[in-house]
Motif scaffolding. Structure first.
Motif, PDB file in Angstrom:
ATOM      1  N   GLU A   1      -6.916  -3.400  10.345  1.00 21.89           N
ATOM      2  CA  GLU A   1      -7.076  -3.218   8.890  1.00 21.89           C
ATOM      3  C   GLU A   1      -6.728  -1.787   8.472  1.00 21.89           C
ATOM      4  O   GLU A   1      -6.105  -1.572   7.436  1.00 21.89           O
ATOM      5  CB  GLU A   1      -8.509  -3.552   8.458  1.00 21.89           C
ATOM      6  CG  GLU A   1      -8.907  -4.990   8.667  1.00 21.89           C
ATOM      7  CD  GLU A   1      -8.108  -5.983   7.841  1.00 21.89           C
ATOM      8  OE1 GLU A   1      -7.704  -5.643   6.705  1.00 21.89           O
ATOM      9  OE2 GLU A   1      -7.876  -7.096   8.332  1.00 21.89           O
ATOM     10  N   GLN A   2      -7.145  -0.826   9.279  1.00 18.75           N
ATOM     11  CA  GLN A   2      -6.890   0.589   8.947  1.00 18.75           C
ATOM     12  C   GLN A   2      -5.389   0.874   8.859  1.00 18.75           C
ATOM     13  O   GLN A   2      -4.912   1.446   7.891  1.00 18.75           O
ATOM     14  CB  GLN A   2      -7.523   1.504   9.995  1.00 18.75           C
ATOM     15  CG  GLN A   2      -9.022   1.526   9.975  1.00 18.75           C
ATOM     16  CD  GLN A   2      -9.590   2.150   8.721  1.00 18.75           C
ATOM     17  OE1 GLN A   2     -10.577   1.677   8.203  1.00 18.75           O
ATOM     18  NE2 GLN A   2      -8.986   3.181   8.216  1.00 18.75           N
ATOM     19  N   ILE A   3      -4.659   0.479   9.893  1.00 20.57           N
ATOM     20  CA  ILE A   3      -3.245   0.855   9.937  1.00 20.57           C
ATOM     21  C   ILE A   3      -2.408   0.029   8.965  1.00 20.57           C
ATOM     22  O   ILE A   3      -1.447   0.543   8.397  1.00 20.57           O
ATOM     23  CB  ILE A   3      -2.674   0.822  11.366  1.00 20.57           C
ATOM     24  CG1 ILE A   3      -1.380   1.643  11.417  1.00 20.57           C
ATOM     25  CG2 ILE A   3      -2.475  -0.603  11.866  1.00 20.57           C
ATOM     26  CD1 ILE A   3      -0.943   2.050  12.788  1.00 20.57           C
ATOM     27  N   VAL A   4      -2.776  -1.218   8.726  1.00 18.42           N
ATOM     28  CA  VAL A   4      -1.993  -2.011   7.771  1.00 18.42           C
ATOM     29  C   VAL A   4      -2.219  -1.493   6.347  1.00 18.42           C
ATOM     30  O   VAL A   4      -1.304  -1.501   5.532  1.00 18.42           O
ATOM     31  CB  VAL A   4      -2.279  -3.526   7.881  1.00 18.42           C
ATOM     32  CG1 VAL A   4      -3.570  -3.939   7.184  1.00 18.42           C
ATOM     33  CG2 VAL A   4      -1.106  -4.337   7.333  1.00 18.42           C
ATOM     34  N   GLY A   5      -3.416  -1.012   6.079  1.00 21.12           N
ATOM     35  CA  GLY A   5      -3.697  -0.470   4.746  1.00 21.12           C
ATOM     36  C   GLY A   5      -2.868   0.759   4.437  1.00 21.12           C
ATOM     37  O   GLY A   5      -2.166   0.818   3.421  1.00 21.12           O
ATOM     38  N   SER A   6      -2.922   1.728   5.327  1.00 20.69           N
ATOM     39  CA  SER A   6      -2.176   2.968   5.073  1.00 20.69           C
ATOM     40  C   SER A   6      -0.676   2.772   5.267  1.00 20.69           C
ATOM     41  O   SER A   6       0.132   3.292   4.499  1.00 20.69           O
ATOM     42  CB  SER A   6      -2.686   4.103   5.963  1.00 20.69           C
ATOM     43  OG  SER A   6      -2.473   3.817   7.329  1.00 20.69           O
ATOM     44  N   GLY A   7      -0.299   1.990   6.270  1.00 19.35           N
ATOM     45  CA  GLY A   7       1.118   1.826   6.593  1.00 19.35           C
ATOM     46  C   GLY A   7       1.921   1.080   5.552  1.00 19.35           C
ATOM     47  O   GLY A   7       3.103   1.371   5.347  1.00 19.35           O
ATOM     48  N   THR A   8       1.299   0.123   4.873  1.00 16.29           N
ATOM     49  CA  THR A   8       2.016  -0.604   3.824  1.00 16.29           C
ATOM     50  C   THR A   8       1.874   0.069   2.458  1.00 16.29           C
ATOM     51  O   THR A   8       2.694  -0.147   1.571  1.00 16.29           O
ATOM     52  CB  THR A   8       1.553  -2.069   3.732  1.00 16.29           C
ATOM     53  OG1 THR A   8       0.152  -2.104   3.474  1.00 16.29           O
ATOM     54  CG2 THR A   8       1.870  -2.824   5.016  1.00 16.29           C
ATOM     55  N   SER A   9       0.859   0.886   2.311  1.00 17.53           N
ATOM     56  CA  SER A   9       0.656   1.612   1.055  1.00 17.53           C
ATOM     57  C   SER A   9       1.778   2.622   0.797  1.00 17.53           C
ATOM     58  O   SER A   9       2.086   2.934  -0.357  1.00 17.53           O
ATOM     59  CB  SER A   9      -0.696   2.321   1.073  1.00 17.53           C
ATOM     60  OG  SER A   9      -0.912   3.018  -0.121  1.00 17.53           O
ATOM     61  N   ILE A  10       2.377   3.117   1.854  1.00 20.32           N
ATOM     62  CA  ILE A  10       3.485   4.072   1.707  1.00 20.32           C
ATOM     63  C   ILE A  10       4.570   3.448   0.836  1.00 20.32           C
ATOM     64  O   ILE A  10       4.956   3.996  -0.202  1.00 20.32           O
ATOM     65  CB  ILE A  10       4.075   4.467   3.078  1.00 20.32           C
ATOM     66  CG1 ILE A  10       3.014   5.099   3.966  1.00 20.32           C
ATOM     67  CG2 ILE A  10       5.269   5.406   2.887  1.00 20.32           C
ATOM     68  CD1 ILE A  10       3.382   5.120   5.448  1.00 20.32           C
ATOM     69  N   GLY A  11       5.061   2.302   1.259  1.00 24.15           N
ATOM     70  CA  GLY A  11       6.126   1.622   0.520  1.00 24.15           C
ATOM     71  C   GLY A  11       5.704   1.199  -0.874  1.00 24.15           C
ATOM     72  O   GLY A  11       6.484   1.302  -1.818  1.00 24.15           O
ATOM     73  N   ALA A  12       4.469   0.726  -1.009  1.00 25.18           N
ATOM     74  CA  ALA A  12       3.985   0.299  -2.324  1.00 25.18           C
ATOM     75  C   ALA A  12       4.002   1.467  -3.308  1.00 25.18           C
ATOM     76  O   ALA A  12       4.409   1.311  -4.476  1.00 25.18           O
ATOM     77  CB  ALA A  12       2.579  -0.277  -2.199  1.00 25.18           C
ATOM     78  N   ASN A  13       3.599   2.640  -2.861  1.00 25.79           N
ATOM     79  CA  ASN A  13       3.598   3.806  -3.750  1.00 25.79           C
ATOM     80  C   ASN A  13       5.007   4.312  -4.032  1.00 25.79           C
ATOM     81  O   ASN A  13       5.286   4.798  -5.131  1.00 25.79           O
ATOM     82  CB  ASN A  13       2.716   4.910  -3.170  1.00 25.79           C
ATOM     83  CG  ASN A  13       1.268   4.660  -3.474  1.00 25.79           C
ATOM     84  OD1 ASN A  13       0.824   4.796  -4.597  1.00 25.79           O
ATOM     85  ND2 ASN A  13       0.520   4.230  -2.465  1.00 25.79           N
ATOM     86  N   VAL A  14       5.902   4.187  -3.066  1.00 26.27           N
ATOM     87  CA  VAL A  14       7.304   4.553  -3.301  1.00 26.27           C
ATOM     88  C   VAL A  14       7.896   3.638  -4.365  1.00 26.27           C
ATOM     89  O   VAL A  14       8.607   4.089  -5.274  1.00 26.27           O
ATOM     90  CB  VAL A  14       8.117   4.508  -1.988  1.00 26.27           C
ATOM     91  CG1 VAL A  14       9.605   4.612  -2.259  1.00 26.27           C
ATOM     92  CG2 VAL A  14       7.675   5.624  -1.045  1.00 26.27           C
ATOM     93  N   VAL A  15       7.597   2.348  -4.290  1.00 24.20           N
ATOM     94  CA  VAL A  15       8.080   1.397  -5.299  1.00 24.20           C
ATOM     95  C   VAL A  15       7.493   1.737  -6.666  1.00 24.20           C
ATOM     96  O   VAL A  15       8.212   1.736  -7.676  1.00 24.20           O
ATOM     97  CB  VAL A  15       7.742  -0.061  -4.890  1.00 24.20           C
ATOM     98  CG1 VAL A  15       7.967  -1.028  -6.041  1.00 24.20           C
ATOM     99  CG2 VAL A  15       8.567  -0.472  -3.686  1.00 24.20           C
ATOM    100  N   GLU A  16       6.198   2.026  -6.724  1.00 22.53           N
ATOM    101  CA  GLU A  16       5.578   2.403  -7.993  1.00 22.53           C
ATOM    102  C   GLU A  16       6.218   3.657  -8.572  1.00 22.53           C
ATOM    103  O   GLU A  16       6.396   3.766  -9.790  1.00 22.53           O
ATOM    104  CB  GLU A  16       4.077   2.636  -7.806  1.00 22.53           C
ATOM    105  CG  GLU A  16       3.279   1.367  -7.693  1.00 22.53           C
ATOM    106  CD  GLU A  16       1.786   1.650  -7.691  1.00 22.53           C
ATOM    107  OE1 GLU A  16       1.325   2.547  -8.418  1.00 22.53           O
ATOM    108  OE2 GLU A  16       1.077   0.942  -6.950  1.00 22.53           O
TER     109      GLU A  16
END
Length: 116
Positions: free
Chosen positions: A33-48
């Motif tokens: 849960e820890q790594i999927v949260g931070s690791g996918t948030s990178i791309g989500a924030n880049v898209v935003e």
């Protein structure tokens, strides 16, 4: 024109999802849960950031992406253990790629701040 950070962060997110499933299969639920949260948030924030309302908003979203990338780098370093990811096929790629993503994000943030 290709947007390198969009592409890299998306591809990285896909590989992080694979890590998530691998860790869950091995009963490391909380760590997954820890790594999927931070690791996918990178791309989500880049898209935003691509739809930012202002330069400050753009910088803010990329700063969040940069922080998430650093957190992901921390988890990857911590997971360099035999019982976690040390022998995982994409481990070296992930460690190298997160460093590259951090460099790109920091460069974009710096140049965006200079243009203000």
């Amino acid at each position: 024109m290709k947007n390198i950070i969009l592409e890299k962060s998306y591809q990285f997110s896909e590989r992080i999802l694979n890590v998530y499933f691998f860790l869950r299969e091995n009963k490391h639920f909380r760590l997954a849960e820890q790594i999927v949260g931070s690791g996918t948030s990178i791309g989500a924030n880049v898209v935003e950031a691509q739809a930012a309302q202002s330069r400050n908003d753009f910088i803010s979203k990329l700063c969040i992406a940069s922080k998430e990338a650093r957190e992901t780098e921390f988890w990857l370093k911590l997971f360099n253990r035999k019982e976690l990811l040390q022998d995982y096929p994409d481990y070296e790629y992930l460690r190298d790629e997160i460093k590259e993503i951090i460099k790109i994000l920091d460069s974009i943030i710096l140049s965006s701040k200079e243009k203000k």
